[in-house]
Design an enzyme around this catalytic site. Structure first.
Site, PDB file in Angstrom:
ATOM      1  N   ASN A   1     -39.907  -2.093  12.893  1.00  0.00           N
ATOM      2  CA  ASN A   1     -38.998  -2.742  13.522  1.00  0.00           C
ATOM      3  C   ASN A   1     -38.520  -4.310  12.757  1.00  0.00           C
ATOM      4  OD1 ASN A   1     -41.134  -4.643  13.229  1.00  0.00           O
ATOM      5  ND2 ASN A   1     -41.493  -4.596  15.232  1.00  0.00           N
TER       6      ASN A   1
ATOM      7  N   HIS B   1     -40.697  -6.571  10.216  1.00  0.00           N
ATOM      8  CA  HIS B   1     -41.639  -7.249  10.910  1.00  0.00           C
ATOM      9  C   HIS B   1     -41.974  -7.375   9.349  1.00  0.00           C
ATOM     10  CE1 HIS B   1     -44.962  -3.496  11.959  1.00  0.00           C
ATOM     11  NE2 HIS B   1     -44.970  -4.374  10.789  1.00  0.00           N
TER      12      HIS B   1
ATOM     13  N   GLU C   1     -43.871 -10.123  14.298  1.00  0.00           N
ATOM     14  CA  GLU C   1     -43.437  -9.402  14.999  1.00  0.00           C
ATOM     15  C   GLU C   1     -41.763  -9.669  15.139  1.00  0.00           C
ATOM     16  OE1 GLU C   1     -43.958  -6.115  15.147  1.00  0.00           O
ATOM     17  OE2 GLU C   1     -46.074  -6.080  15.850  1.00  0.00           O
TER      18      GLU C   1
END
Length: 248
Positions: free
Chosen positions: A141, A143, A148
Site C-alpha cells: 500500500n 508504506h 501507512e
C-alpha cells in the site's frame, strides 16, 4: 538496462538499479557497505532486506569492518517484549547486529507506546549525528516503515495503527493467525526517514510493482507515503524487473 518510461523516476535525485532477484542483496549491500566501519545505519526489518543483510555478513567474512556501526531500526510492534522472537528487536539482534559483530550498546530499536517514547527515539538519532544511510522496503500500500497511507512528510517517530492489509501481510510471522498480529506499532515517521543523508530502497516481486511505480512516478501524496522519497536528495532503488514492471 533501460527502463520503460512508466518507471523512470520523476525525481532527478532518485537512481534505479535493476537487477536479477538473486542479485538484489549483493548490489544493495555494496551501497550499504559504504557507511562502514563506523557510520550510522538505519535498518529495515521484514523479508525485503534479508538478502542484503546476508550479503553484508559475507562481506564481513571477507574483511569488511562492521563492528563499529551504529544501528537504528525503523519500527517495532507495540506490546511485544524485546525478547519475543516475533519482535523487531529480536530480528535486529539475531539477523543484523550479532552476525555483524555490532555490540548491543550500538543498537537502538523503537520501544514504548507514548509520545514521550517517540520523542526520546528522535533525540537518540539526533545525538548520534543523524542517520548516514537508511534502508527501507515498501509495502503493497506504499508504506515505508509503518507509515501507512495518510502519513505525511512532517511525521516523526510515533505510534500508529496498522492497516489490516499490513497485518495480514505480516500474519505469516504469527502462525498465520491475524488475531495474534499487533494492531499498533511505533515507527520512525516519514520526516524522520527523509532526514537520513542517503536512502536505499529494496523491492522485489510483482506484488510491489504498483506501489513502487506510484512512488517513483506518481504524484507526491500521503496516499502513498513512499512517494515522499521523491523529495529526498539521494535515493537509490534496487529492484528486480518484476517490481519495476509498468503493467502491474
Amino acid at each position: 538496462m533501460i527502463l520503460p518510461p512508466a518507471v523512470v523516476p520523476a525525481s532527478p535525485t532518485t537512481r534505479v538499479i535493476t537487477c536479477a532477484s538473486d542479485e538484489i542483496g549483493e548490489v544493495a549491500a555494496g551501497l550499504v557497505a559504504s557507511v562502514a566501519p563506523a557510520g550510522v545505519l538505519g535498518v529495515a526489518t521484514g523479508s525485503s532486506p534479508l538478502a542484503l543483510y546476508a550479503s553484508l555478513i559475507r562481506c564481513r567474512a571477507e574483511g569488511l569492518r562492521t563492528e563499529g556501526l551504529r544501528l537504528f531500526a525503523l519500527d517495532e510492534y507495540v506490546g511485544l517484549a524485546s525478547d519475543d522472537p516475533r519482535s523487531y528487536a529480536a530480528y535486529v539482534r539475531s539477523v543484523i547486529a550479532e552476525p555483524l559483530g555490532i555490540p548491543a550498546v550500538n543498537v537502538r530499536v523503537p520501544n514504548g507506546s507514548t509520545e514521550a517514547d517517540g520523542a526520546a527515539y528522535e533525540r537518540a538519532i539526533a545525538a548520534a549525528g543523524g542517520v548516514d544511510l537508511q534502508i527501507v522496503g515498501i509495502g503493497r500500500n506504499g508504506h515505508i516503515g509503518f507509515n501507512e497511507p495518510g502519513s505525511d512528510a512532517t511525521t516523526r517517530t510515533r505510534v500508529v495503527e496498522l492497516d489490516e492489509s499490513t497485518r495480514r501481510a505480516n500474519a505469516e510471522h504469527f502462525d498465520g493467525d491475524l488475531a495474534q498480529v499487533p494492531t499498533h506499532a511505533m515507527t520512525q515517521g516519514v520526516g524522520t526517514i527523509l532526514s537520513a543523508r542517503r536512502i536505499v530502497l529494496v523491492a522485489s516481486g510483482a506484488a510491489k510493482a504498483a506501489a513502487l511505480r506510484a512512488a517513483l512516478t506518481g504524484p507526491v501524496t500521503a496516499d502513498n507515503p513512499a512517494s515522499f522519497l521523491q523529495r529526498h536528495p539521494d535515493v537509490t532503488v534496487v529492484a528486480d524487473s518484476d517490481a519495476l514492471r509498468e503493467d502491474r
